[in-house]
Design an enzyme around this catalytic site. Sequence first.
Site, PDB file in Angstrom:
ATOM      1  N   GLY A 296       2.233  24.054   1.933  1.00 19.50           N
ATOM      2  CA  GLY A 296       1.843  23.356   0.702  1.00 19.50           C
ATOM      3  C   GLY A 296       0.689  22.419   0.992  1.00 19.50           C
ATOM      4  CE1 TYR A 297      -0.105  20.481  -4.126  1.00 14.07           C
ATOM      5  CE2 TYR A 297      -1.438  18.495  -4.107  1.00 14.07           C
ATOM      6  CZ  TYR A 297      -0.854  19.531  -4.805  1.00 14.07           C
ATOM      7  OH  TYR A 297      -1.025  19.610  -6.144  1.00 14.07           O
TER       8      TYR A 297
ATOM      9  CG  HIS B 182     -31.317  22.304 -10.907  1.00 24.15           C
ATOM     10  ND1 HIS B 182     -30.492  23.345 -10.551  1.00 24.15           N
ATOM     11  CD2 HIS B 182     -32.527  22.522 -10.322  1.00 24.15           C
ATOM     12  CE1 HIS B 182     -31.178  24.179  -9.775  1.00 24.15           C
ATOM     13  NE2 HIS B 182     -32.416  23.711  -9.626  1.00 24.15           N
TER      14      HIS B 182
ATOM     15  CB  ALA C 215      -1.500   8.143  -5.209  1.00 23.33           C
TER      16      ALA C 215
ATOM     17  N   GLY D  14       0.823  -1.217   0.000  1.00 22.14           N
ATOM     18  CA  GLY D  14       0.000   0.000   0.000  1.00 22.14           C
ATOM     19  C   GLY D  14       0.849   1.255   0.000  1.00 22.14           C
ATOM     20  N   GLY D  15       2.108   1.114   0.463  1.00 19.24           N
ATOM     21  CA  GLY D  15       3.030   2.252   0.414  1.00 19.24           C
ATOM     22  C   GLY D  15       2.603   3.401   1.305  1.00 19.24           C
TER      23      GLY D  15
ATOM     24  N   GLY E  63       5.739  24.918   6.340  1.00 22.89           N
ATOM     25  CA  GLY E  63       5.395  24.582   4.965  1.00 22.89           C
ATOM     26  C   GLY E  63       3.899  24.692   4.764  1.00 22.89           C
TER      27      GLY E  63
ATOM     28  CB  CYS F  45      -0.739   6.489  -1.194  1.00 23.83           C
ATOM     29  SG  CYS F  45      -2.401   7.050  -1.562  1.00 23.83           S
TER      30      CYS F  45
HETATM   31  P1  NAD Z   1       4.597  20.853  -1.133  1.00 24.13           P
HETATM   32  O1  NAD Z   1       5.683  20.969  -2.123  1.00 24.13           O
HETATM   33  O2  NAD Z   1       3.198  20.822  -1.552  1.00 24.13           O
HETATM   34  O3  NAD Z   1       4.713  22.083  -0.091  1.00 24.13           O
HETATM   35  C1  NAD Z   1       5.873  22.383   0.622  1.00 24.13           C
HETATM   36  C2  NAD Z   1       5.799  23.839   0.983  1.00 24.13           C
HETATM   37  O4  NAD Z   1       6.828  24.112   1.903  1.00 24.13           O
HETATM   38  C3  NAD Z   1       5.992  24.764  -0.204  1.00 24.13           C
HETATM   39  O5  NAD Z   1       4.919  25.664  -0.251  1.00 24.13           O
HETATM   40  C4  NAD Z   1       7.320  25.461   0.106  1.00 24.13           C
HETATM   41  O6  NAD Z   1       7.335  26.790  -0.349  1.00 24.13           O
HETATM   42  C5  NAD Z   1       7.377  25.393   1.612  1.00 24.13           C
HETATM   43  N1  NAD Z   1       8.710  25.390   2.186  1.00 24.13           N
HETATM   44  C6  NAD Z   1       9.807  24.743   1.730  1.00 24.13           C
HETATM   45  N2  NAD Z   1      10.838  24.925   2.593  1.00 24.13           N
HETATM   46  C7  NAD Z   1      10.359  25.689   3.615  1.00 24.13           C
HETATM   47  C8  NAD Z   1      10.914  26.174   4.833  1.00 24.13           C
HETATM   48  N3  NAD Z   1      12.177  25.919   5.174  1.00 24.13           N
HETATM   49  N4  NAD Z   1      10.139  26.922   5.646  1.00 24.13           N
HETATM   50  C9  NAD Z   1       8.835  27.174   5.313  1.00 24.13           C
HETATM   51  N5  NAD Z   1       8.253  26.720   4.182  1.00 24.13           N
HETATM   52  C10 NAD Z   1       9.012  25.978   3.359  1.00 24.13           C
HETATM   53  O7  NAD Z   1       4.995  19.605  -0.231  1.00 24.13           O
HETATM   54  P2  NAD Z   1       4.176  18.839   0.882  1.00 24.13           P
HETATM   55  O8  NAD Z   1       3.064  19.671   1.388  1.00 24.13           O
HETATM   56  O9  NAD Z   1       5.209  18.346   1.847  1.00 24.13           O
HETATM   57  O10 NAD Z   1       3.565  17.642   0.074  1.00 24.13           O
HETATM   58  C11 NAD Z   1       4.463  16.699  -0.542  1.00 24.13           C
HETATM   59  C12 NAD Z   1       3.841  16.044  -1.735  1.00 24.13           C
HETATM   60  O11 NAD Z   1       2.787  15.202  -1.330  1.00 24.13           O
HETATM   61  C13 NAD Z   1       3.328  17.055  -2.687  1.00 24.13           C
HETATM   62  O12 NAD Z   1       4.188  17.077  -3.789  1.00 24.13           O
HETATM   63  C14 NAD Z   1       1.991  16.551  -3.073  1.00 24.13           C
HETATM   64  O13 NAD Z   1       1.973  16.218  -4.426  1.00 24.13           O
HETATM   65  C15 NAD Z   1       1.769  15.300  -2.260  1.00 24.13           C
HETATM   66  N6  NAD Z   1       0.510  15.461  -1.562  1.00 24.13           N
HETATM   67  C16 NAD Z   1      -0.644  15.389  -2.254  1.00 24.13           C
HETATM   68  C17 NAD Z   1      -1.834  15.576  -1.619  1.00 24.13           C
HETATM   69  C18 NAD Z   1      -3.075  15.502  -2.384  1.00 24.13           C
HETATM   70  O14 NAD Z   1      -3.041  15.144  -3.553  1.00 24.13           O
HETATM   71  N7  NAD Z   1      -4.214  15.863  -1.805  1.00 24.13           N
HETATM   72  C19 NAD Z   1      -1.873  15.847  -0.262  1.00 24.13           C
HETATM   73  C20 NAD Z   1      -0.693  15.915   0.417  1.00 24.13           C
HETATM   74  C21 NAD Z   1       0.492  15.730  -0.262  1.00 24.13           C
END
Ligand code: NAD
Length: 461
Positions: A186-187, A438, A315, A46-47, A184, A49
């Site tokens: 991000g996602y 709708h 994934a 399953g890894g 961070g 994910c």
């Molecule tokens: P990400 O690349 O989405 O976000 C990382 C964030 O950290 C970026 O916005 C970056 O600018 C910031 N950052 C980097 N270094 C930093 C620092 N020193 N201080 C503060 N901010 C910093 O990576 P993630 O959130 O770790 O997710 C990893 C991967 O997992 C992603 O590539 C994503 O594709 C995958 N993921 C997908 C989903 C989904 O599909 N719903 C959900 C979670 C994760």
Amino acid sequence: MVVGEVAERAHVVVVGAGPGGYAAALRCADLLPGKRVVLVERDTVGGVCLNVGCIPSKVLIHAAERAHSATTDDTGVALRATVDARRMRDHRADVVAGLTGGVRTLLDAAGVEVWTGEARFSRPDRLAVVHGPDVRHLEFDHIVLATGSRPTALAHLPVGDDRVIDSTGALALEEVPDRLVVVGGGYIGVELGTAWAKLGSSVTIVEAADRLLPAMDKRLGSEVRRRLKQLGVVVHTKRLVTGLTDDGVRLDDDAVIAADKVLVAVGRTPNSDGLGLEQAGVTPAGSGHLDVGPDRRVTGRIFAIGDLTPGPALAHKATAEAEVVAEVIAGRPAVFDPAAIPEVVFSDPEVASVGLDPARAVADGVDHRVFRFPYAAGSRSRTIGSPSGFVQLVADRDDTVIGAQLAGHGVTELVAECTLAIEMAATVTDLAATIHPHPTMAEAIGEAALGLAGHPLHVRR
Ligand code: NAD
């Protein structure tokens, strides 16, 4: 090679049993009846994910939303939520076990042999698989590397200090932390930060870029930021965490934020080290990714898919690549050439993106038009009390749909229709003429297409 080592033989070996690897093994078994397919996994089928990523995080996010909406609902129904973080964790484990057990059943039924152990090349056509004191040797005609990625570490915030956790740690918490700092935005940072805030943590997100979700259209990050503010989450952008203090973290402007837990979510690093790739004559790029051709070949017999390869670490990309490598190994013509890969974030509101956004279209010099239909102008969003968000469509000068960015309730599902439109090179007229049921959220896609066609219905022209 040690004298006397006896190797077994397989037609296909897949290393890594995540959504890329297990799908590749299943499809190879399908397409190559009678051939031996071995799937090697050092941990659990399953890894990341299924075990410690997409799946348990979505269970947590769902539970957090239930807890939060119970107490903030304005439909006239008042409920009281109690949060038992340990029971929530056990429930996540049950969901994961159900899904990984299902994958295991599929692999067994397909005749895929699953070996437990850590795989390492000893020759370009040979692996040593180490499991505790046992070493087995395996020669192959084809190998698919699907070893995925791990959270990127920051040297000054070492995971293992009892306060610092990565996404795996954040999903294993047995108590709701009082004060959580997320490094961070991000996602992962946004998804988990939102969930723990809804469960009662005081959350601060520190993001290096000038906005949340910086890899996506800026309107998506703005929607999320607005909502995080309502939830009481503090967001610092253009800031770095420089280290730990006695009771929290220090930022690059010397501000100190108190924290009981610090979640580091600054991206992912491909697991290409430790595979002994030098024995196979393969050198990863500086980022750790493996360069692959359109058929996902690294060398004649070595293939790589998923987070090991360039592109988004998702994934569903890995699973789509798995299909391609299995076809190629079976001798069929196949390449990985999607028109677009959707990206979904289970934030609040959910956001999703596929194809070109307006900024990317400008950067690429693509002549384009954009129309944004606000959810608030639709009826379904009002009936369920989720009027914020929008569907934004991007079309090129020939009226072909080339991108979609969505924010709001249910958009992680809606983006699939937009992806199909892009993959099939649908025009704005095709989408506008598609009858959407709708009252549903999906009507917003038809409304945005009507807008692009020049005659929006439920918004002023
Ligand atoms: P990400 O690349 O989405 O976000 C990382 C964030 O950290 C970026 O916005 C970056 O600018 C910031 N950052 C980097 N270094 C930093 C620092 N020193 N201080 C503060 N901010 C910093 O990576 P993630 O959130 O770790 O997710 C990893 C991967 O997992 C992603 O590539 C994503 O594709 C995958 N993921 C997908 C989903 C989904 O599909 N719903 C959900 C979670 C994760």
